[in-house]
Design an enzyme around this catalytic site. Structure first.
Site, PDB file in Angstrom:
ATOM      1  N   SER A  50      -4.686  11.202   6.281  1.00 27.52           N
ATOM      2  CA  SER A  50      -3.388  11.237   5.588  1.00 27.52           C
ATOM      3  C   SER A  50      -3.523  11.754   4.150  1.00 27.52           C
ATOM      4  O   SER A  50      -4.414  11.344   3.413  1.00 27.52           O
ATOM      5  CB  SER A  50      -2.811   9.813   5.577  1.00 27.52           C
TER       6      SER A  50
ATOM      7  N   CYS B 208      -0.787   0.252  -0.794  1.00 28.46           N
ATOM      8  CA  CYS B 208       0.431   0.784  -1.406  1.00 28.46           C
ATOM      9  C   CYS B 208       0.814  -0.071  -2.617  1.00 28.46           C
ATOM     10  O   CYS B 208       0.280  -1.157  -2.814  1.00 28.46           O
ATOM     11  CB  CYS B 208       1.548   0.822  -0.386  1.00 28.46           C
TER      12      CYS B 208
ATOM     13  N   THR C 134      -9.556   4.962   0.547  1.00 27.78           N
ATOM     14  CA  THR C 134     -10.461   5.213  -0.589  1.00 27.78           C
ATOM     15  C   THR C 134     -10.930   3.918  -1.276  1.00 27.78           C
ATOM     16  O   THR C 134     -10.304   2.871  -1.156  1.00 27.78           O
ATOM     17  CB  THR C 134      -9.742   6.079  -1.631  1.00 27.78           C
TER      18      THR C 134
ATOM     19  N   GLY D 283     -14.611  11.286  -0.040  1.00 23.60           N
ATOM     20  CA  GLY D 283     -15.614  12.339   0.152  1.00 23.60           C
ATOM     21  C   GLY D 283     -16.973  11.789   0.561  1.00 23.60           C
ATOM     22  O   GLY D 283     -17.114  10.585   0.841  1.00 23.60           O
TER      23      GLY D 283
ATOM     24  N   GLY E 251     -15.441  10.604   4.175  1.00 22.05           N
ATOM     25  CA  GLY E 251     -16.537  11.549   3.984  1.00 22.05           C
ATOM     26  C   GLY E 251     -16.941  12.368   5.184  1.00 22.05           C
ATOM     27  O   GLY E 251     -18.027  12.953   5.194  1.00 22.05           O
TER      28      GLY E 251
ATOM     29  N   GLY F 201     -10.839  14.419   5.859  1.00 25.56           N
ATOM     30  CA  GLY F 201     -10.003  14.280   4.659  1.00 25.56           C
ATOM     31  C   GLY F 201     -10.380  15.231   3.555  1.00 25.56           C
ATOM     32  O   GLY F 201     -10.072  16.432   3.598  1.00 25.56           O
TER      33      GLY F 201
END
Ligand code: FMN
Length: 315
Positions: free
Chosen positions: A22, A132, A195, A219, A246, A267
């Site tokens: 996303s 969120c 993340t 990542g 990642g 991603g």
């Protein structure tokens, strides 16, 4: 030899396990010049909120060693715009669609679930983004935060017959403990991981390199953490898992499959190499051919745990 990459998740049958994480693949056709969308197993959308969100001020991304920080702040044009302008695009495209949603209140989560329940001819599943503003609101204590997460998840699950995946991050607390509670609300699977929060400082100005103090790290830097959680949640709960964190190369993708991932969401790698999904998909097929595997099921979950005996580090 034809390799069977078919990926089955409950009622959903996908032609392969490759999808996009996303927020990393535009909103509709931005990557169409690099990737044939019809070859993807599924598409996961940017997170949609009820009301439009402008996102955080710039700068809101910054490169780090082996990854990046982002503080986009869920910028999107809101539910109404998505239904009116994006759904027709995805309907025509015909690729399985997983819509990522986030609410600021339980009612908003319920509203989003209901809205997409009405789009069952186009939408196949919902991914519930729990990182969120609601659940991260300042001053909310851990118990309260967990209560809100569970309410949000339940509201979505109760509001739709679509498959539901709750997206987790270690930032929410103990991933396995939260996963256990979340699964009790009836969701179909988990998306692991969002993340990790980090920061980067400009040594000249002594300020953050982002307009906010913190951003989400993604990542290759987070891959070992993501791999570990995918392995642990699969082992503990045996539910469908969308893996992200990642995944940048064929080898990364194979590692996630070996620890049991059902779907592989590419991603940050899309920013480095826009054709990353295509290259990873081709690479998985080539690997299976080389290893004489007829189907991905021979690879998925084939991890051999370390021996418990011995005097080394066991953690
Ligand atoms: C620029 C950017 C925007 C993102 N936006 C969202 C988002 O809207 N919703 C969400 O659930 N995750 C979002 N993520 C998180 C990714 O979907 C993914 O879970 C995470 O980055 C880990 O995967 P990666 O290391 O392959 O990027 C975003 C990540 C990045 C880098």
């Amino acid at each position: 030899m034809k390799i069977d990459l078919t990926t089955r998740i409950k009622t959903l049958t996908l032609k392969n396990p490759i999808t996009v994480a996303s927020g990393t693949f535009g909103t509709t056709d931005e990557y169409a010049g690099y990737v044939d969308y019809k070859k993807l197993g599924a598409i996961i959308t940017k997170t949609i909120t009820v009301k439009p969100r402008a996102g955080n001020p710039m700068p809101r991304i910054c490169e780090t060693a082996a990854g990046m920080l982002n503080a986009i702040g869920l910028q999107n044009k809101g539910l109404e715009d998505f239904l009116e302008h994006k759904i027709p695009y995805f309907k025509k495209l015909g690729v399985p669609l997983i819509v990522s949603i986030a609410g600021e209140t339980t009612e908003e989560f319920a509203k989003l679930a209901k809205a997409f329940e009405g789009q069952r001819d186009v939408v196949n599943a919902l991914e519930i983004n729990l990182s969120c503003p609601n659940v991260e609101a300042g001053g909310v204590n851990f118990m309260k935060k967990q209560e809100r997460i569970l309410e949000a998840v339940k509201a979505v699950h109760d509001g739709t017959r679509l498959l539901t995946f709750a997206k987790l991050s270690p930032e929410l607390g103990d991933v396995l403990a939260i996963a256990e509670q979340i699964l009790k609300q009836g969701v179909d699977g988990l998306s692991v991981i969002n993340t990790l929060r980090g920061m980067a400082v400009n040594i000249g100005s002594r300020r953050s390199k982002l307009a906010k103090d913190f951003g989400g790290l993604s990542g290759p830097a987070i891959k070992p953490v993501a791999l570990r959680y995918v392995y642990q949640v699969k082992k503990e709960f045996q539910v469908p898992v969308i893996a992200s964190g990642g995944i940048s190369s064929v080898k990364d993708a194979l590692e996630f499959l070996i620890v049991g991932a059902d779907l592989l969401a590419v991603g940050t790698a899309n920013f480095v190499e826009p054709a990353a999904t295509r290259e990873i998909l081709n690479g998985i097929e080539a690997f299976c051919r080389r290893e004489r595997l007829k189907s991905l099921d021979e690879l998925r979950g084939s991890y051999k745990p370390a021996e418990e005996k011995g005097s080394g580090c066991k953690s």
